[in-house]
Design a protein around this motif. Structure first.
Motif, PDB file in Angstrom:
ATOM      1  N   GLU A  51       6.652  21.433  75.256  1.00  0.00           N
ATOM      2  CA  GLU A  51       7.845  21.301  76.073  1.00  0.00           C
ATOM      3  C   GLU A  51       8.196  22.234  77.357  1.00  0.00           C
ATOM      4  O   GLU A  51       8.698  22.044  78.210  1.00  0.00           O
ATOM      5  CB  GLU A  51       9.284  20.749  75.094  1.00  0.00           C
ATOM      6  CG  GLU A  51      10.295  20.284  75.948  1.00  0.00           C
ATOM      7  CD  GLU A  51      11.408  19.812  74.908  1.00  0.00           C
ATOM      8  OE1 GLU A  51      12.616  19.732  75.437  1.00  0.00           O
ATOM      9  OE2 GLU A  51      11.308  20.059  73.858  1.00  0.00           O
ATOM     10  N   ARG A  52       8.139  23.399  76.480  1.00  0.00           N
ATOM     11  CA  ARG A  52       8.474  24.767  77.442  1.00  0.00           C
ATOM     12  C   ARG A  52       7.564  24.662  78.757  1.00  0.00           C
ATOM     13  O   ARG A  52       7.947  24.862  79.868  1.00  0.00           O
ATOM     14  CB  ARG A  52       8.530  25.828  76.812  1.00  0.00           C
ATOM     15  CG  ARG A  52       9.628  26.073  75.496  1.00  0.00           C
ATOM     16  CD  ARG A  52       9.386  27.549  74.851  1.00  0.00           C
ATOM     17  NE  ARG A  52      10.610  27.571  73.799  1.00  0.00           N
ATOM     18  CZ  ARG A  52      11.646  28.122  74.235  1.00  0.00           C
ATOM     19  NH1 ARG A  52      12.090  28.509  75.401  1.00  0.00           N
ATOM     20  NH2 ARG A  52      12.726  28.115  73.104  1.00  0.00           N
ATOM     21  N   GLU A  65       8.084  27.850  60.781  1.00  0.00           N
ATOM     22  CA  GLU A  65       7.776  26.406  61.189  1.00  0.00           C
ATOM     23  C   GLU A  65       6.295  26.113  61.131  1.00  0.00           C
ATOM     24  O   GLU A  65       5.491  26.662  61.031  1.00  0.00           O
ATOM     25  CB  GLU A  65       8.351  26.032  62.753  1.00  0.00           C
ATOM     26  CG  GLU A  65       9.822  26.344  62.969  1.00  0.00           C
ATOM     27  CD  GLU A  65      10.063  27.666  63.138  1.00  0.00           C
ATOM     28  OE1 GLU A  65      11.288  27.918  63.874  1.00  0.00           O
ATOM     29  OE2 GLU A  65       9.293  28.795  63.000  1.00  0.00           O
ATOM     30  N   LEU A 113       9.539  31.556  73.109  1.00  0.00           N
ATOM     31  CA  LEU A 113       9.393  30.816  71.662  1.00  0.00           C
ATOM     32  C   LEU A 113       9.417  32.063  70.916  1.00  0.00           C
ATOM     33  O   LEU A 113      10.286  31.903  69.672  1.00  0.00           O
ATOM     34  CB  LEU A 113       8.097  30.016  71.428  1.00  0.00           C
ATOM     35  CG  LEU A 113       7.812  29.273  70.329  1.00  0.00           C
ATOM     36  CD1 LEU A 113       6.958  28.346  70.386  1.00  0.00           C
ATOM     37  CD2 LEU A 113       7.003  30.588  69.410  1.00  0.00           C
ATOM     38  N   GLU A 123       7.458  22.377  70.681  1.00  0.00           N
ATOM     39  CA  GLU A 123       8.227  23.088  71.539  1.00  0.00           C
ATOM     40  C   GLU A 123       7.647  23.885  72.846  1.00  0.00           C
ATOM     41  O   GLU A 123       8.272  23.608  73.838  1.00  0.00           O
ATOM     42  CB  GLU A 123       8.903  24.223  70.594  1.00  0.00           C
ATOM     43  CG  GLU A 123       9.972  25.048  71.181  1.00  0.00           C
ATOM     44  CD  GLU A 123      10.494  26.153  70.322  1.00  0.00           C
ATOM     45  OE1 GLU A 123      10.982  27.303  70.765  1.00  0.00           O
ATOM     46  OE2 GLU A 123      10.705  25.805  69.153  1.00  0.00           O
ATOM     47  N   ARG A 127      13.272  33.434  68.159  1.00  0.00           N
ATOM     48  CA  ARG A 127      13.126  33.473  66.659  1.00  0.00           C
ATOM     49  C   ARG A 127      13.491  35.127  66.289  1.00  0.00           C
ATOM     50  O   ARG A 127      13.269  35.426  65.163  1.00  0.00           O
ATOM     51  CB  ARG A 127      11.898  33.144  66.181  1.00  0.00           C
ATOM     52  CG  ARG A 127      11.774  31.564  66.278  1.00  0.00           C
ATOM     53  CD  ARG A 127      10.160  31.029  66.094  1.00  0.00           C
ATOM     54  NE  ARG A 127      10.352  29.776  66.174  1.00  0.00           N
ATOM     55  CZ  ARG A 127      10.524  28.692  67.180  1.00  0.00           C
ATOM     56  NH1 ARG A 127      10.536  29.289  68.454  1.00  0.00           N
ATOM     57  NH2 ARG A 127      10.313  27.642  66.980  1.00  0.00           N
ATOM     58  N   GLU A 170       5.411  21.885  64.742  1.00  0.00           N
ATOM     59  CA  GLU A 170       6.605  21.741  65.272  1.00  0.00           C
ATOM     60  C   GLU A 170       6.614  22.921  66.417  1.00  0.00           C
ATOM     61  O   GLU A 170       7.209  22.867  67.418  1.00  0.00           O
ATOM     62  CB  GLU A 170       7.450  22.293  64.306  1.00  0.00           C
ATOM     63  CG  GLU A 170       8.006  21.058  63.150  1.00  0.00           C
ATOM     64  CD  GLU A 170       8.782  21.709  61.990  1.00  0.00           C
ATOM     65  OE1 GLU A 170       9.142  20.914  61.362  1.00  0.00           O
ATOM     66  OE2 GLU A 170       8.572  22.971  61.749  1.00  0.00           O
ATOM     67  N   LEU A 171       5.725  24.192  66.415  1.00  0.00           N
ATOM     68  CA  LEU A 171       5.911  25.214  67.339  1.00  0.00           C
ATOM     69  C   LEU A 171       5.128  24.605  68.416  1.00  0.00           C
ATOM     70  O   LEU A 171       5.483  24.913  69.754  1.00  0.00           O
ATOM     71  CB  LEU A 171       4.796  26.369  66.749  1.00  0.00           C
ATOM     72  CG  LEU A 171       5.660  27.058  65.673  1.00  0.00           C
ATOM     73  CD1 LEU A 171       4.668  28.104  64.992  1.00  0.00           C
ATOM     74  CD2 LEU A 171       6.873  27.817  66.266  1.00  0.00           C
TER      75      LEU A 171
END
Length: 223
Positions: free
Chosen positions: A78-79, A67, A31, A75, A35, A71-72
């Motif tokens: 999901e990871r 973000e 993550l 993500e 970025r 939102e973080l």
């Protein structure tokens, strides 16, 4: 050695039942690097034991992410859920200890800072769901570890006073939470992110692994 015989058991999950901290690091590093930044060890250590929304607030402030925390969070969940089935392994003695409590009629629950989606994925990956009466997430209480909320909630859902519950933890934040709630806290420190001196004064019950925890309970007559 302790003479305590619990009426219920409240397990932390990450670092206690499963060796997930390295997997969290993989997901968090991905993550961060996505970025254009480099992970910082002091930030990683600061968030151990925190619930995800709190740790991502630290991430957002430390790395200057634009973000939202929501939102973080989406993500990172999901990871993690994609990594857990192939990367997460049980800690030594975890499956045997859970089976021991089940065989002796001692109800168990998980009290984890992780989001419920991750708890469910991890528990399913180890086939532990039938042994857990409740799965309690840090997202379901007002204040995350080291506040006592999650252990108070888990004990209440189980129908037991905290004083008769055994909590099993690996982190400083988690151990402080369990003790503050009034449970008897057994600490199996994960020395990949903590040092023994950090646990000084939290709980007198320290164990090398979950096998040692099980041996300490052999005097109990749960019948």
């Amino acid at each position: 050695m302790t003479n305590f015989c619990p009426q219920a058991v409240l397990f932390d999950m990450d670092g206690t039942l499963i060796d997930s901290e390295p997997v969290w690091q993989i997901a968090e590093d991905a993550l961060i690097t996505a970025r254009g930044q480099a992970p910082r060890e002091e930030v990683r250590k600061a968030i151990i034991g925190m619930r995800l929304t709190d740790s991502l607030s630290v991430f957002r402030d430390s790395y200057g992410f634009t973000e939202t925390v929501a939102e973080l969070r989406a993500e990172l969940i999901e990871r993690m859920c994609s990594l857990i089935p192939t990367h997460v392994k049980p800690k030594p003695g975890a499956t045997a200890l859970i089976a021991y409590f089940s065989a002796n009629g001692v109800p168990c629950a998980i009290a984890s800072s992780s989001p419920l989606e991750i708890i469910e994925t991890a528990v399913a990956s180890q086939n532990w769901r039938p042994y857990m009466r409740h799965l309690v997430s840090g997202d379901q209480v007002a204040h995350g570890k080291p506040a006592p909320d999650i252990y108070l909630e888990a004990a209440q859902r189980m129908g037991f006073a905290p004083e008769v519950c055994l909590s099993i933890e690996d982190s400083v934040n988690g151990s402080r939470s369990a003790v503050a709630a009034g449970t008897v806290c057994y600490i199996v420190p994960d020395l990949s992110h903590s040092t023994l001196d950090q646990f000084d004064g939290i709980s007198p019950h320290m164990f090398s692994d979950l096998h040692a925890v099980q041996r300490s309970l052999e005097h109990c007559d749960f019948g």
